[in-house]
Motif scaffolding. Structure first.
Motif, mmCIF file in Angstrom:
data_model
loop_
_atom_site.group_PDB
_atom_site.id
_atom_site.type_symbol
_atom_site.label_atom_id
_atom_site.label_comp_id
_atom_site.label_asym_id
_atom_site.label_seq_id
_atom_site.Cartn_x
_atom_site.Cartn_y
_atom_site.Cartn_z
ATOM 1 N N SER B 422 0.817 -1.212 0.000
ATOM 2 C CA SER B 422 0.000 0.000 0.000
ATOM 3 C C SER B 422 0.855 1.268 0.000
ATOM 4 O O SER B 422 0.490 2.263 -0.619
ATOM 5 C CB SER B 422 -0.959 0.005 1.186
ATOM 6 O OG SER B 422 -0.220 -0.069 2.390
ATOM 7 N N ASP B 423 1.993 1.213 0.627
ATOM 8 C CA ASP B 423 2.863 2.396 0.604
ATOM 9 C C ASP B 423 3.281 2.731 -0.804
ATOM 10 O O ASP B 423 3.227 3.884 -1.243
ATOM 11 C CB ASP B 423 4.139 2.124 1.419
ATOM 12 C CG ASP B 423 3.942 2.501 2.868
ATOM 13 O OD1 ASP B 423 4.599 1.906 3.733
ATOM 14 O OD2 ASP B 423 3.106 3.408 3.119
ATOM 15 N N LEU B 426 0.380 4.000 -2.905
ATOM 16 C CA LEU B 426 -0.010 5.368 -2.574
ATOM 17 C C LEU B 426 0.999 6.361 -3.128
ATOM 18 O O LEU B 426 0.633 7.432 -3.609
ATOM 19 C CB LEU B 426 -0.140 5.532 -1.054
ATOM 20 C CG LEU B 426 -1.439 4.992 -0.470
ATOM 21 C CD1 LEU B 426 -1.391 5.004 1.049
ATOM 22 C CD2 LEU B 426 -2.626 5.812 -0.963
ATOM 23 N N ARG B 450 -2.702 8.539 3.052
ATOM 24 C CA ARG B 450 -2.620 7.349 3.906
ATOM 25 C C ARG B 450 -3.708 7.381 4.963
ATOM 26 O O ARG B 450 -4.355 6.376 5.240
ATOM 27 C CB ARG B 450 -1.204 7.286 4.526
ATOM 28 C CG ARG B 450 -1.082 6.479 5.734
ATOM 29 C CD ARG B 450 -0.570 5.095 5.725
ATOM 30 N NE ARG B 450 -0.101 4.381 4.607
ATOM 31 C CZ ARG B 450 -0.370 3.101 4.417
ATOM 32 N NH1 ARG B 450 -1.168 2.481 5.255
ATOM 33 N NH2 ARG B 450 0.134 2.458 3.408
ATOM 34 N N ASP B 454 -6.455 4.557 5.269
ATOM 35 C CA ASP B 454 -6.607 3.708 6.450
ATOM 36 C C ASP B 454 -8.036 3.721 6.946
ATOM 37 O O ASP B 454 -8.608 2.670 7.265
ATOM 38 C CB ASP B 454 -5.653 4.182 7.543
ATOM 39 C CG ASP B 454 -4.206 3.771 7.241
ATOM 40 O OD1 ASP B 454 -3.283 4.410 7.774
ATOM 41 O OD2 ASP B 454 -4.035 2.820 6.446
#
Lengths: 353, 560
Positions: B422-423, B426, B450, B454
């Motif tokens: 996901s990092d 993104l 983020r 989340d």
């Protein structure tokens, strides 16, 4: 049916009147009626195009009792344009009727789908296009010849169309060809024969007979030409030697009669010892050929394909022998011709003996 | 119909002077001038016609005393008569000037003059007086000048085409056959005739003609006019002819690209398939298979992107164009085909190759990995101090925009697969929506994204949600949010609606209450049609989701 035939018979009269002074009595309603007739005839053409027997019957009636160029079924289809353009050029038409004519012919139709306006504006446009595209740059010589060439080609294509139309109605070419303006018709026929020869060269599926004699309209036209000696004589006299040799190469049935004609013209020449030249015996008429021209025409044969060259040579040699087989100039025109041909061939680096 | 205001006298005099000038000189310059003025002249004639329609002939002659002179001169100018619809307008004007009840000798004379002019245009009565006897011959055959000229033009065109093609035997310029000047003149003279169907073969032969020299031999008026007519769809030419045109005349290519662009922006398209259709019709993707053309088109798109500040619509257009281009490239079976990476010569080749892979070239399980690969390369470029310049940064981003479908895939992967990528994803999205940021700005965007992500993931497995829940998840603590971040958040939100079960149920409600109330319908619409397009391409038949997308699109369209 009889009504239909009677109606169709009126076409000739209608077209004749539209070109004559009789239109000076026409008022707008009369003009409208005339144009309506035109559209009606076109409608008939559309309806009966696919029915050969009815077509033949209508065509026959059209030609009944006609002087001048014969009409055909195709005239029915082209009637609105024929009529419209004829009336347009007729100065006898009074202003009111003319006004109505212009409106019907040229202005956009409000609701009906008449073909008139569209095709006539296209005509104007195409004419301008021909003017724009035809003249070559000043550097190129013979601009008139180019124009003439394209004109003749187009006329030949139209003649072919007409002959094909007539063929479908089982009319031979004679009817149309007899009434076409001379001498132009000969030029056009030559163009037609040339074009057909070119077309046929690459066409597959043509019958052997067609390959031998040329496609059907061309064969028909040739037999018409060859059928009358006077006609053939004018044809051969008028057209240049190079063109005739090109045609003879493709249509052998033309080559032999042409050669005969040349020899018969040639035999009329008499030697004039005072000037040292061959000249025609009497005052020159259409059929008389000068020595220079005879020589020129034979040299076209020499430049042609092998069969023609050999045929011409053989005939010259035969005639020379008949005349006494002299080797000296001035006694037999054929001897002199052969010597000329030899001389030219030597100059051109060939040997023909 | 609106009342027609008077045709200004000034322009009448102007056109009359022009007509006189054109008639007196036949230099190349005057001919070029005619060609340039033809469209405006046609408009002017149309105006006159509209005025004449409501007058009788006497009034008309009083109103436009010089009209006879003007029409007379124009009718003798083949450029004017040959152009588009001018000949129709000229004839109509003449018809309206004809008087049906001439009152005096002047009117009689006018009538006679009008008739002779019409006969000249239609080759009617001077037909028989034709010096070579064509007229009599054709009449005797039973044909008209209409039949004659129809065939004549075809014959002339055929002979010109043969002349042009014959000059290129074996690629050698056979000396003395066709001079460059002649080709130039022929091309200029074709300008009025471009929309005449008989002339199309000649146009094609001219466009594909290559003389010996390196200078352009076709006249520029011709090239421009052909391009204009093609763009207005008034003529159909073969692909190779159009390609030839664009290769030899840069302004035409530029105009064609801008025309396509304007069309795409202004047309209300309801699906990307429609957009792709319009793009393919323009023949630009096919032409772009030539690297020089591709570079120029790409440059124009880049400028458009910069001028509009990177709006999503433009980014989508670039993306679809690239896809059409790649399709055309693959269909092209010429031997000397360039490999696709050759079209992006200034980019890192590995990156190009990676981006050239379309999602449907890979199984869905490998998408995350591929995205990581791409992101790593982009990161390396961005953070590489040695090549750090604004242009390089922009170029890399622009390259990525061509293949924007990967950004959409990235969002999808973010929501659907639960792994540590996901990092990376993104980061990629932040880059996509905001390329020109420095490290601080980017970190800021990432942090916000983020946070939203989340929160959304926490709601992902909830079966019942309310709009307020979503709005809360998407909201920000600070008042100001960068527009690029807003784009990113919106993208996440809409995807959330589509891919989560809870989102499904409130999707329609969300659209009607939130989106429609805000200023973002266009953007959301764009996102949804991109999704629909992607599903179509990937063959995703998941009924529920496809149906939902369509329903949402309907709603947006209906409200528009």
């Amino acid at each position: 049916m009889e009504t239909l035939l009677w109606q169709v018979e009126q076409l000739a009269g209608l077209l004749a009147v539209s070109r004559s002074g009789q239109v000076r009595d026409w008022d707008p309603p009369t003009l409208d009626r005339a144009l309506q007739w035109g559209r009606y005839f076109q409608h008939l053409h559309g309806r009966f195009r696919a029915h050969p027997r009815l077509r033949a019957a209508l065509g026959q009636r059209l030609r009944r009792g006609q002087q001048g160029p014969p009409l055909g079924f195709g005239h029915l289809g082209r009637c609105p344009e024929l009529l419209g353009l004829a009336l347009l050029g007729n100065r006898a038409l009074p202003p009111a009727a003319c006004h109505r004519l212009l409106r019907s012919l040229l202005l956009p139709p409000s609701d009906q789908a008449t073909p008139g306006p569209c095709s006539l504006s296209l005509l104007a446009r195409r004419r301008a296009a021909a003017q724009l595209l035809l003249p070559p740059s000043p550097a190129q010589a013979r601009p008139e010849e180019l124009e003439q060439e394209q004109s003749l080609r187009t006329e030949a294509q139209l003649l072919l169309s007409r002959l094909q139309e007539d063929e479908e109605e089982e009319q031979g070419p004679a009817g149309v060809l007899e009434d076409l303006p001379r001498p132009r018709v000969y030029w056009v026929l030559a163009a037609l024969l040339l074009e057909q020869a070119g077309d046929n060269a690459g066409r597959e599926g043509a019958s052997w007979a067609e390959h031998r004699e040329g496609p059907r309209p061309a064969a028909a036209v040739l037999s018409w030409l060859l059928g009358d000696p006077g006609r053939l004589s004018v044809f051969c006299r008028l057209l240049p030697g190079s063109l005739l040799v090109a045609l003879s190469a493709r249509y052998p049935q033309l080559g032999t009669p042409y050669l005969h004609l040349l020899t018969s013209w040639g035999s009329r020449l008499r030697y004039d010892p005072l000037s040292g030249q061959w000249a025609s015996s009497r005052c020159p008429s259409e059929d008389e050929l000068s020595w220079e021209e005879l020589r020129e025409r034979f040299s076209c044969f020499m430049r042609g394909p092998a069969p023609l060259r050999e045929a011409a040579l053989a005939s010259l040699k035969n005639l020379k022998i008949q005349d006494g087989d002299f080797e000296v100039c001035g006694l037999s025109v054929w001897t002199d011709l052969l010597l000329e041909m030899d001389f030219r061939a030597l100059r051109a680096g060939l040997s023909i003996i | 119909m609106a009342q027609h205001t008077a045709v200004p006298k000034l322009s009448f005099q102007y056109w009359l002077d022009k007509a006189v000038e054109w008639g007196q000189t036949t230099t190349l310059e005057s001919q070029q001038d005619v060609c340039l003025q033809l469209p405006k002249l046609q408009e002017f004639l149309q105006q006159i016609y509209e005025s004449l329609k409501h007058m009788n002939s006497t009034t008309a002659l009083q109103r436009f005393p010089l009209i006879g002179q003007l029409l007379g001169r124009l009718c003798w100018n083949p450029f004017v008569v040959g152009y588009d619809e001018s000949q129709k307008t000229l004839m109509w004007c003449l018809c309206y000037l004809y008087s049906n009840e001439p009152q005096n000798p002047v009117e009689l004379k006018a009538n006679s003059w009008i008739l002779s002019l019409l006969c000249h245009l239609l080759s009617s009565s001077e037909w028989g007086a034709n010096k070579v006897g064509t007229g009599t011959f054709i009449s005797a055959l039973g044909y008209t000048s209409a039949d004659y000229y129809s065939k004549l033009v075809k014959n002339i065109v055929l002979s010109l085409v043969t002349e042009l093609k014959g000059n290129q035997f074996n690629g050698l310029n056979v000396q003395g056959r066709v001079s460059d000047d002649r080709v130039n003149v022929v091309s200029l003279f074709c300008v009025p005739l471009i929309t005449l169907p008989d002339v199309t073969p000649l146009l094609e032969a001219l466009l594909t003609y290559h003389g010996g020299g390196s200078q352009e031999v076709l006249s520029s008026e011709f090239l421009e006019a052909v391009n204009e007519t093609f763009l207005k769809k008034k003529i159909a030419l073969s692909e190779s002819a159009i390609l030839s045109l664009w290769l030899r005349h840069l302004p035409s290519l530029e105009k064609a690209t801008l025309h396509l662009f304007a069309r795409l922006i202004s047309t209300q398209t309801s699906s990307l398939e429609e957009v792709a259709c319009i793009i393919k019709e323009s023949l630009l993707p096919q032409a772009a298979c030539h690297p020089p053309i591709f570079r120029i088109v790409d440059e124009i798109f880049k400028n458009a992107l910069m001028e509009t500040g990177g709006t999503p619509e433009v980014m989508t257009i670039i993306q679809v164009f690239t896809q059409c281009f790649i399709q055309a490239h693959q269909k092209d079976n010429k031997q000397h085909k360039f490999p696709l990476k050759a079209y992006f010569p200034h980019q890192q080749q590995h990156l190009v190759i990676a981006l050239l892979k379309h999602p449907f070239d890979l199984p869905a399980t490998l998408w995350s990995q591929h995205l990581k690969y791409i992101t790593d390369m982009l990161k390396a470029i961005i953070e590489d101090k040695s090549i750090r310049s604004y242009t390089d940064l922009f170029e890399s981003w622009f390259l990525f925009v061509h293949f924007g479908e990967w950004a959409d895939i990235a969002v999808e992967q973010l929501l659907k697969s639960e792994d540590e990528s996901s990092d990376t994803l993104l980061w990629l999205l932040a880059f996509y929506y905001n390329p020109h940021s420095d490290k601080e700005q980017r970190t800021q965007i990432l942090v916000e994204a983020r946070a939203v992500y989340d929160r959304l993931m926490m709601l992902f497995s909830c079966t019942t949600l309310s709009i307020t829940d979503l709005q809360a998840a998407a909201s920000t603590k600070t008042d100001k949010r960068q527009p690029c971040t807003k784009h990113l958040v919106r993208h996440l939100l809409i995807s959330f609606l589509l891919f989560s079960s809870g989102g499904h149920k409130i999707a329609q409600e969300f659209i009607s209450h939130v989106i429609l109330a805000s200023n973002t319908t266009n953007e959301v619409f764009g996102l949804l049609i991109r999704t629909a397009y992607r599903f179509n391409q990937l063959g995703i038949k998941n009924e529920r989701i496809v149906k939902l997308v369509n329903e949402l699109l309907q709603e947006l369209r209906f409200m528009d």
